[in-house]
Design an enzyme around this catalytic site. Structure first.
Site, PDB file in Angstrom:
ATOM      1  N   CYS A  83      -5.224  -8.027  -1.320  1.00  0.00           N
ATOM      2  CA  CYS A  83      -4.945  -7.984  -2.550  1.00  0.00           C
ATOM      3  C   CYS A  83      -4.150  -9.176  -2.478  1.00  0.00           C
ATOM      4  O   CYS A  83      -3.375  -9.613  -4.030  1.00  0.00           O
ATOM      5  CB  CYS A  83      -3.666  -6.374  -2.788  1.00  0.00           C
ATOM      6  N   ASP A  84      -2.866  -9.544  -1.169  1.00  0.00           N
ATOM      7  CA  ASP A  84      -2.289 -10.882  -2.147  1.00  0.00           C
ATOM      8  C   ASP A  84      -2.034 -12.273  -1.580  1.00  0.00           C
ATOM      9  O   ASP A  84      -1.332 -12.652  -2.136  1.00  0.00           O
ATOM     10  CB  ASP A  84      -0.917  -9.748  -1.870  1.00  0.00           C
ATOM     11  N   CYS A  93      -1.269  -5.682   2.827  1.00  0.00           N
ATOM     12  CA  CYS A  93      -2.610  -6.039   2.063  1.00  0.00           C
ATOM     13  C   CYS A  93      -3.144  -6.962   1.736  1.00  0.00           C
ATOM     14  O   CYS A  93      -3.014  -7.940   0.777  1.00  0.00           O
ATOM     15  CB  CYS A  93      -3.051  -4.795   1.244  1.00  0.00           C
TER      16      CYS A  93
END
Ligand code: NAP
Length: 307
Positions: A136-137, A133
């Site tokens: 997300c990261d 992801c």
């Protein structure tokens, strides 16, 4: 046991639309979700091909809007994981980690999850440099060099997104042409921070505490080499989340749920929509369409079965 007219398992765009149509048709509707509403939209930075948003919309924003609309007409929401399904006369029973729930019509909208690459080091470094992801990261990789694996829409779009944070993104693709949509391909080919390694597969993800390198092989020349990277983002397709409905045997070899054009699984009163369904085009717009069709059919099915 709590009994509803309709239970929708999964709150991605397909499930949220099914719940919207079902509750707006005045059916007592339950939306069941084990995680965040929005499904894969939550892990998408920008959605620029959903009609009505000419400037694009972030995945989290579209998720929140769809959830608000789905709940506006009275659908209930419950956090629970579906573990199994059973038929009990006219009722469909959803077994969850928080007890059993029953309904007259069931809409399976459980979506799909990222497929692992399956190479050595992937599981070991998951969360320590291996990610599925970018949204997300990506912020953890400011000023870093990262690899993205895959050649589909997800890999290429997320690789482009990662270039905003990183010094360089290397896109590792096993063939000599991308599967991604042409407009996305063109952007990738023109992006200065993105290098594509064609005909290349990952042999191993290496590191100590964190990812430090990927060992690669050119499938045409057989040449092996190593690239230093701080992170590896894997986008090699999806695995349908259909395990909980295996008891009804409606799935294909790959685990997708087979339906007809009305989203019927072949089991009366059981529908499947969105990415968990065997279909050609997996997009937010087709997920929403599936949800609308299934809920409309479910309403018809419930009305007729009560006659
Ligand atoms: P996908 O379209 O199935 O692409 C998977 C990619 O990973 C392919 O390029 C494939 O290579 C590669 N791959 C598969 N297994 C591999 C392996 N073991 N090793 C190395 N490479 C491997 O999956 P996706 O990109 O996750 O997209 C899933 C669905 O969502 C698609 O229908 C896609 O169009 C849709 N989607 C749409 C958008 C959008 O419209 N904006 C965004 C994201 C996703 P090959 O090409 O050689 O098969």
């Amino acid at each position: 046991m709590d009994t509803y007219d309709v239970i929708v398992v999964g709150a991605g765009p397909a499930g949220l639309t099914a719940a919207l149509y079902s509750s707006r048709a005045k059916l007592r509707t339950l939306l069941l979700e084990s995680g965040l509403p929005g499904g894969q939209m939550n892990t998408t930075n920008e959605i620029e091909n959903y009609p009505g948003f000419p400037d694009g919309v972030s995945g989290t924003e579209l998720s929140a809007l769809m959830e608000r609309q789905a709940l506006r007409f009275g659908a209930e929401k419950r956090t629970a994981a579906a573990l199994g399904l059973e038929l009990d006369g006219n009722l469909r029973v959803v077994k969850t980690d928080r007890g059993d729930l029953a309904c007259r019509a069931l809409i399976i909208a459980s979506g799909a999850v990222p497929r692992p690459l399956g190479c050595p080091g992937e599981a070991e470094f998951r969360g320590r440099g291996v990610s599925y992801c970018a949204v997300c990261d990506a912020a953890f990789y400011e000023g870093c060099r990262v690899a993205v694996v895959g050649g589909g829409d997800a890999a290429v779009e997320e690789a482009l997104y990662l270039t905003r944070f990183t010094t360089e993104v290397i896109l590792i693709h096993r063939r000599d042409s991308l599967r991604a949509t042409k407009v996305v391909q063109d952007r990738a080919l023109a992006c200065p921070g993105l290098t594509i390694l064609w005909d290349t597969v990952v042999q191993e993800i290496q590191g100590k505490d964190q990812v430090q390198a990927v060992s690669l092989r050119n499938v045409k020349t057989g040449q092996t080499f190593t690239e230093s990277v701080d992170g590896v983002f894997v986008y090699v397709g999806l695995t349908p989340s259909s395990g909980f409905c295996q008891t009804l045997h409606p799935t294909s070899v790959l685990g997708y749920v087979k339906t007809d054009e009305n989203m019927c699984t072949g089991i009366p009163g059981v529908y499947a929509v969105g990415d968990v369904r065997e279909k050609m085009l997996r997009q937010v717009v087709t997920a929403a369409s599936d949800g609308a069709i299934a809920a409309t059919h479910a309403e018809k099915y419930i009305t007729e079965s009560l006659l």
